[in-house]
Design a protein around this motif. Structure first.
Motif, short mmCIF file in Angstrom:
data_model
loop_
_atom_site.label_atom_id
_atom_site.label_comp_id
_atom_site.label_asym_id
_atom_site.label_seq_id
_atom_site.Cartn_x
_atom_site.Cartn_y
_atom_site.Cartn_z
N THR A 56 42.39 128.74 45.34
CA THR A 56 42.82 127.71 44.58
C THR A 56 44.41 128.24 44.16
O THR A 56 44.59 129.24 43.64
CB THR A 56 42.04 127.66 43.24
N GLN A 57 45.26 127.18 44.32
CA GLN A 57 46.53 127.52 44.06
C GLN A 57 47.20 126.16 43.09
O GLN A 57 46.81 125.11 43.27
CB GLN A 57 47.39 127.36 45.49
N GLU A 58 47.96 126.67 41.91
CA GLU A 58 48.44 125.70 40.94
C GLU A 58 49.85 125.51 41.08
O GLU A 58 50.56 126.75 41.09
CB GLU A 58 47.91 126.30 39.65
N TYR A 59 50.39 124.46 40.84
CA TYR A 59 51.82 124.16 40.89
C TYR A 59 52.12 123.46 39.94
O TYR A 59 51.48 122.46 39.23
CB TYR A 59 52.19 123.26 42.28
N GLN A 60 53.37 123.54 39.21
CA GLN A 60 54.00 122.85 38.11
C GLN A 60 54.95 121.79 38.81
O GLN A 60 55.83 122.06 39.56
CB GLN A 60 54.80 123.60 37.11
N VAL A 61 54.80 120.49 38.60
CA VAL A 61 55.45 119.42 39.40
C VAL A 61 56.35 118.66 38.35
O VAL A 61 55.76 118.29 37.13
CB VAL A 61 54.82 118.40 40.13
N THR A 62 57.41 118.55 38.66
CA THR A 62 58.46 117.93 37.59
C THR A 62 58.90 116.36 38.05
O THR A 62 59.00 116.23 39.32
CB THR A 62 59.81 118.55 37.39
N GLY A 63 58.84 115.51 37.24
CA GLY A 63 59.19 114.20 37.51
C GLY A 63 58.21 113.00 37.54
O GLY A 63 58.36 111.97 37.74
N MET A 64 57.00 113.56 37.44
CA MET A 64 55.98 112.34 37.59
C MET A 64 55.53 112.00 36.37
O MET A 64 55.49 112.49 35.40
CB MET A 64 54.43 113.07 38.11
N SER A 65 55.27 110.50 36.49
CA SER A 65 55.22 109.73 35.20
C SER A 65 54.13 109.00 35.25
O SER A 65 53.74 108.23 34.22
CB SER A 65 56.45 109.15 34.85
N CYS A 66 53.33 108.73 36.20
CA CYS A 66 52.33 107.61 36.46
C CYS A 66 51.03 107.96 37.62
O CYS A 66 51.36 108.82 38.33
CB CYS A 66 53.02 106.30 36.71
N GLY A 67 50.41 106.95 37.99
CA GLY A 67 49.31 107.18 38.85
C GLY A 67 49.85 106.92 40.11
O GLY A 67 49.15 107.63 41.21
N HIS A 68 50.89 106.17 40.10
CA HIS A 68 51.58 106.02 41.49
C HIS A 68 52.21 107.43 42.01
O HIS A 68 52.15 107.89 43.34
CB HIS A 68 52.79 104.95 41.64
N CYS A 69 52.71 108.19 41.04
CA CYS A 69 53.44 109.36 41.36
C CYS A 69 52.17 110.54 41.84
O CYS A 69 52.57 111.13 42.73
CB CYS A 69 54.01 110.18 40.15
N GLU A 70 51.31 110.44 41.23
CA GLU A 70 50.17 111.06 41.41
C GLU A 70 49.57 110.80 42.86
O GLU A 70 49.27 111.65 43.77
CB GLU A 70 48.74 111.09 40.25
N THR A 71 49.46 109.54 43.44
CA THR A 71 49.19 109.14 44.76
C THR A 71 49.91 109.70 45.58
O THR A 71 49.65 110.15 46.78
CB THR A 71 48.86 107.68 44.70
N SER A 72 51.35 109.58 45.61
CA SER A 72 52.28 110.12 46.48
C SER A 72 52.19 111.61 46.67
O SER A 72 52.09 111.83 47.86
CB SER A 72 53.75 109.65 45.93
#
Length: 70
Positions: free
Chosen positions: A3-19
């Protein structure tokens, strides 16, 4: 299992998550991809360790920046 975990910047919605989920899913045999725009977290679970550079490149391809945190 890895299991690897990352911090992602710039996401704001479900579409971002899907991308992000779709791009990371192209890397290879990954068991589970959990993405949360609310927390900015991406958790990748696979049978073997996934190359960090591949994950970071996939997140970049989706239009966001990430760094490994765990």
């Amino acid at each position: 299992m890895s299991t690897q975990e990352y911090q992602v910047t710039g996401m704001s919605c479900g579409h971002c998550e899907t991308s992000v989920r779709e791009e990371v899913g192209k890397i290879g045999p990954i068991k589970q991809i959990d993405v949360s725009a609310a927390t900015g977290r991406l958790v990748v679970t696979a049978d073997e360790t996934v190359d960090d550079s591949a994950v970071l490149a996939a997140v970049d391809e989706a239009g966001y920046e990430a760094e490994r945190i765990a």
